[in-house]
Design a protein around this motif. Sequence first.
Motif, PDB file in Angstrom:
ATOM      1  N   ILE A  20      -9.572  -5.595 -12.106  1.00  0.00           N
ATOM      2  CA  ILE A  20      -9.597  -5.741 -10.652  1.00  0.00           C
ATOM      3  C   ILE A  20     -11.046  -5.831 -10.159  1.00  0.00           C
ATOM      4  O   ILE A  20     -11.379  -6.672  -9.315  1.00  0.00           O
ATOM      5  CB  ILE A  20      -8.871  -4.573  -9.961  1.00  0.00           C
ATOM      6  CG1 ILE A  20      -7.376  -4.598 -10.281  1.00  0.00           C
ATOM      7  CG2 ILE A  20      -9.087  -4.614  -8.448  1.00  0.00           C
ATOM      8  CD1 ILE A  20      -6.648  -5.812  -9.781  1.00  0.00           C
ATOM      9  N   ARG A  29       0.833  -1.194   0.000  1.00  0.00           N
ATOM     10  CA  ARG A  29       0.000   0.000   0.000  1.00  0.00           C
ATOM     11  C   ARG A  29       0.875   1.254   0.000  1.00  0.00           C
ATOM     12  O   ARG A  29       0.585   2.220  -0.705  1.00  0.00           O
ATOM     13  CB  ARG A  29      -0.932   0.009   1.209  1.00  0.00           C
ATOM     14  CG  ARG A  29      -1.856   1.237   1.235  1.00  0.00           C
ATOM     15  CD  ARG A  29      -2.762   1.283   2.439  1.00  0.00           C
ATOM     16  NE  ARG A  29      -3.514   2.527   2.426  1.00  0.00           N
ATOM     17  CZ  ARG A  29      -4.764   2.660   2.001  1.00  0.00           C
ATOM     18  NH1 ARG A  29      -5.419   1.607   1.556  1.00  0.00           N
ATOM     19  NH2 ARG A  29      -5.369   3.832   2.010  1.00  0.00           N
ATOM     20  N   SER A  50      -2.869  -6.926  -2.989  1.00  0.00           N
ATOM     21  CA  SER A  50      -3.142  -5.563  -2.556  1.00  0.00           C
ATOM     22  C   SER A  50      -4.493  -5.031  -3.007  1.00  0.00           C
ATOM     23  O   SER A  50      -5.089  -4.193  -2.322  1.00  0.00           O
ATOM     24  CB  SER A  50      -2.035  -4.621  -3.054  1.00  0.00           C
ATOM     25  OG  SER A  50      -2.003  -4.585  -4.473  1.00  0.00           O
ATOM     26  N   ARG A  51      -5.030  -5.546  -4.143  1.00  0.00           N
ATOM     27  CA  ARG A  51      -6.235  -4.927  -4.692  1.00  0.00           C
ATOM     28  C   ARG A  51      -7.415  -5.875  -4.865  1.00  0.00           C
ATOM     29  O   ARG A  51      -8.538  -5.419  -5.076  1.00  0.00           O
ATOM     30  CB  ARG A  51      -5.895  -4.240  -6.024  1.00  0.00           C
ATOM     31  CG  ARG A  51      -4.896  -3.121  -5.853  1.00  0.00           C
ATOM     32  CD  ARG A  51      -4.507  -2.453  -7.159  1.00  0.00           C
ATOM     33  NE  ARG A  51      -5.609  -1.786  -7.818  1.00  0.00           N
ATOM     34  CZ  ARG A  51      -5.470  -1.048  -8.927  1.00  0.00           C
ATOM     35  NH1 ARG A  51      -4.270  -0.910  -9.482  1.00  0.00           N
ATOM     36  NH2 ARG A  51      -6.526  -0.476  -9.480  1.00  0.00           N
ATOM     37  N   PRO A 102     -11.912  -2.505  -0.631  1.00  0.00           N
ATOM     38  CA  PRO A 102     -11.038  -2.185  -1.765  1.00  0.00           C
ATOM     39  C   PRO A 102     -10.028  -1.104  -1.415  1.00  0.00           C
ATOM     40  O   PRO A 102     -10.347  -0.138  -0.725  1.00  0.00           O
ATOM     41  CB  PRO A 102     -12.018  -1.711  -2.842  1.00  0.00           C
ATOM     42  CG  PRO A 102     -13.248  -1.302  -2.106  1.00  0.00           C
ATOM     43  CD  PRO A 102     -13.322  -2.200  -0.912  1.00  0.00           C
ATOM     44  N   SER A 107      -6.224   4.789 -10.816  1.00  0.00           N
ATOM     45  CA  SER A 107      -5.613   3.480 -10.645  1.00  0.00           C
ATOM     46  C   SER A 107      -4.179   3.545 -10.131  1.00  0.00           C
ATOM     47  O   SER A 107      -3.812   2.790  -9.244  1.00  0.00           O
ATOM     48  CB  SER A 107      -5.640   2.702 -11.966  1.00  0.00           C
ATOM     49  OG  SER A 107      -5.178   1.379 -11.794  1.00  0.00           O
ATOM     50  N   ASP A 161     -11.467   0.244  -7.601  1.00  0.00           N
ATOM     51  CA  ASP A 161     -11.511  -1.211  -7.440  1.00  0.00           C
ATOM     52  C   ASP A 161     -12.839  -1.696  -6.869  1.00  0.00           C
ATOM     53  O   ASP A 161     -13.078  -2.909  -6.808  1.00  0.00           O
ATOM     54  CB  ASP A 161     -10.396  -1.668  -6.492  1.00  0.00           C
ATOM     55  CG  ASP A 161      -9.003  -1.407  -7.044  1.00  0.00           C
ATOM     56  OD1 ASP A 161      -8.877  -1.145  -8.255  1.00  0.00           O
ATOM     57  OD2 ASP A 161      -8.037  -1.462  -6.255  1.00  0.00           O
TER      58      ASP A 161
END
Length: 274
Positions: free
Chosen positions: A69, A14, A181-182, A188, A44, A193
């Motif tokens: 995603i 992150r 991570s996503r 989200p 994004s 996402d």
Amino acid sequence: MTKDRRAKQDARERKALTGESYTTARRHTSRTAEPQFKPDHCASCLQQLPNQVERLFCSELCRQTAEVIRYWRAIVRDGRIENSDVSYALQTRVAHLLAGGYPKQKRHLSDEIRQQVWARDEGRCRGCGNPGEEIDHIHGDSADLANLQLLCAPCHHRKTEQRMVPAGAEQKSYIAALQRSRVAPQSPLLLCDDHERWSTIERTLRKERREGLLAQLAEYGFKRADFASYSWSDMWDEVLDENYDEDDFEAHGIDDDSGFGPDSYFARAMAKDD
């Protein structure tokens, strides 16, 4: 991997994506946090958008990444990922990302062309003779009738798979990082996402960005109607050239040298067809 090590890894990912301090990133990954969105930054990759970009993503690749995603998050949460057809669809979308993105505009076919292909091939798959289901580009992106053929879904899938090669270590690492991570977090990481909210909030965010840019245009003494024959990008090039020199802007996506770009081996394989 222990829970603590996973939390630290999530926080580092992150931090790298958002630019937050490690402490802030660790706090956000340890509890449900509001999805990240920065006005006038790519939704994004979070890089600042130049005035020449009217929408919310700095590149088509970033827009498609967010789209994949959201699809990935949705099919994981509703269980559809267990369906082989859905899992295959995800695999194909991810492959296109690794190849630099899917050229949707280049591959768009008019209804007239579609009807001509169906009529010429008499509704039959040119691979096996079964009822046709999908129109396939034989080579590249050309919409010329000679470059199109009708295939059934199994033949189309088989043809696509023959042109795909296994992802390399770097590519696998990139996809695994996206997943961790996503996709995996219940909340989200980024607003783009959010498969439940994005479709309803995107229009409002785009409107707000456009209105903000038009307000900047007014500060220069112009309005959109003054550049009626200009594209949005060309209009801002003209205005900014006359007022000041902006720093060069480079769209942020998957670097060509990273192994994922349009010159990669994977890309060349995918570029042969759908």
